[in-house]
Scaffold this motif. Structure first.
Motif, PDB file in Angstrom:
ATOM      1  N   ASN A  39       0.827  -1.215   0.000  1.00 44.57           N
ATOM      2  CA  ASN A  39       0.000   0.000   0.000  1.00 44.57           C
ATOM      3  C   ASN A  39       0.858   1.260   0.000  1.00 44.57           C
ATOM      4  N   TYR A  72      -6.505   0.951  12.547  1.00 45.21           N
ATOM      5  CA  TYR A  72      -6.767  -0.304  11.851  1.00 45.21           C
ATOM      6  C   TYR A  72      -6.076  -1.469  12.561  1.00 45.21           C
ATOM      7  N   TRP A  82     -14.113 -11.114  11.567  1.00 52.57           N
ATOM      8  CA  TRP A  82     -14.125 -11.467  10.158  1.00 52.57           C
ATOM      9  C   TRP A  82     -14.812 -12.803   9.882  1.00 52.57           C
ATOM     10  N   PRO A 180     -16.545  -8.651   2.922  1.00 51.64           N
ATOM     11  CA  PRO A 180     -15.418  -8.431   1.990  1.00 51.64           C
ATOM     12  C   PRO A 180     -15.556  -7.144   1.193  1.00 51.64           C
ATOM     13  N   LEU A 181     -16.787  -6.818   0.775  1.00 51.45           N
ATOM     14  CA  LEU A 181     -17.013  -5.578   0.034  1.00 51.45           C
ATOM     15  C   LEU A 181     -16.697  -4.366   0.891  1.00 51.45           C
ATOM     16  N   PHE A 183     -14.790  -4.285   3.494  1.00 55.62           N
ATOM     17  CA  PHE A 183     -13.350  -4.272   3.778  1.00 55.62           C
ATOM     18  C   PHE A 183     -12.591  -3.538   2.684  1.00 55.62           C
ATOM     19  N   ASN A 184     -13.000  -3.731   1.443  1.00 54.99           N
ATOM     20  CA  ASN A 184     -12.352  -3.027   0.331  1.00 54.99           C
ATOM     21  C   ASN A 184     -12.686  -1.541   0.339  1.00 54.99           C
ATOM     22  N   ILE A 185     -13.897  -1.201   0.733  1.00 62.64           N
ATOM     23  CA  ILE A 185     -14.313   0.201   0.758  1.00 62.64           C
ATOM     24  C   ILE A 185     -13.548   0.995   1.810  1.00 62.64           C
ATOM     25  N   GLN A 186     -13.202   0.351   2.934  1.00 62.37           N
ATOM     26  CA  GLN A 186     -12.569   1.090   4.027  1.00 62.37           C
ATOM     27  C   GLN A 186     -11.260   1.746   3.607  1.00 62.37           C
ATOM     28  N   SER A 187     -10.559   1.159   2.634  1.00 62.08           N
ATOM     29  CA  SER A 187      -9.282   1.733   2.205  1.00 62.08           C
ATOM     30  C   SER A 187      -9.475   3.084   1.523  1.00 62.08           C
ATOM     31  N   TYR A 188     -10.688   3.371   1.047  1.00 59.31           N
ATOM     32  CA  TYR A 188     -10.950   4.670   0.427  1.00 59.31           C
ATOM     33  C   TYR A 188     -10.836   5.803   1.440  1.00 59.31           C
TER      34      TYR A 188
END
Length: 261
Positions: A39, A72, A82, A180-181, A183-188
């Motif tokens: 990252n 995090y 999870w 999972p969806l 989890f991916n959004i949180q990085s925004y």
């Protein structure tokens, strides 16, 4: 004192398990470090093509990422939900949890504690410290206290969002659901909100408020970003979503009727 005692006992059991499989422990640590390094490299790649991102410089974005890693890591260590649906609903381990006197959610969190995740928090703190010095930001007792308050608010946002979404497992037996969806959004949440369209800005600020685990609270310490007033909402958002997540969990647990239901 009863609950503090439980924390100690669960941590002892964790250490006994990990010491029996030390290679797995270090593989987990190294894989987490590799993920965080990837990252960070991505941020460097971005700034190889542009001097700023929505008005944020490279050091400022690394500062935000360092902040993002701290809550995090704490969340991943102490609030790991999870695999809840597959383990506790599908496999029926929730029955075992409910036969014990301690609060069910507290037991589940302790059973899934993951101390190696705190290494990411430590690395994030180092990254923040380096960028803090490079950016020439002021640091004193007030800044330290505000940092702790912001971090606590961010951790509570994480917990509230995931506790609320995990509570949906009491209404369905899907192994993972929408986690999972999300989890991916949180990085925004670690990038400036202005690079997203209006829908994502609203989503990341008020619906799934991951902006309050990265860019918003970090902007309190960076001058000239115009979000200091908004950053002060971080602890309030944390309390609100913590209460929401815990409430939805307690409502959902009442629907549980056993492994065969």
């Amino acid at each position: 004192m009863y609950y503090f005692g439980l924390v100690g006992e669960y941590l002892k059991n964790y250490l006994k398990t990990r010491l029996a499989y030390r290679a797995d422990f270090w593989v987990e640590v190294l894989s987490d470090l590799f993920f965080q390094a990837t990252n960070l490299i991505f941020i460097f790649v971005i700034f190889m093509h542009t001097p700023t991102l929505a008005g944020w410089t490279r050091d400022e974005m690394i500062f935000v990422y360092g902040y993002f890693m701290i809550p995090y890591g704490v969340f991943s260590c102490f609030f790991n939900l999870w695999n809840f649906s597959e383990r506790y609903i599908v496999k029926g381990e929730m029955d075992r949890i409910l036969t014990r006197p301690a609060h069910n959610l507290f037991q589940i969190l302790l059973e899934n504690v993951d101390p190696p995740a705190l290494i990411g928090s430590f690395i994030g703190a180092v990254m923040m410290g380096v960028c803090w010095a490079r950016l020439g930001l002021g640091f004193g007792l007030i800044e330290l206290l505000m940092l702790l308050v912001m971090l606590a608010g961010s951790v509570m946002v994480y917990f509230g969002v995931y506790a609320a979404l995990t509570s949906l497992s009491f209404y369905t037996d899907a192994p993972t659901g929408i986690l999972p969806l999300v989890f991916n959004i949180q990085s925004y949440g670690r990038y400036p909100l202005t690079i997203y369209n209006r829908f994502l800005q609203v989503l990341l600020t008020w619906v799934l408020p991951f902006a309050f685990v990265g860019i918003v609270p970090a902007s309190y310490f960076v001058e000239g970003k115009g979000m200091q007033q908004m950053a002060l909402l971080t602890p309030l958002m944390g309390i609100a979503f913590f209460a929401l997540g815990l409430t939805l969990w307690n409502v959902g647990i009442k629907r549980y009727r056993g492994a065969g239901s």
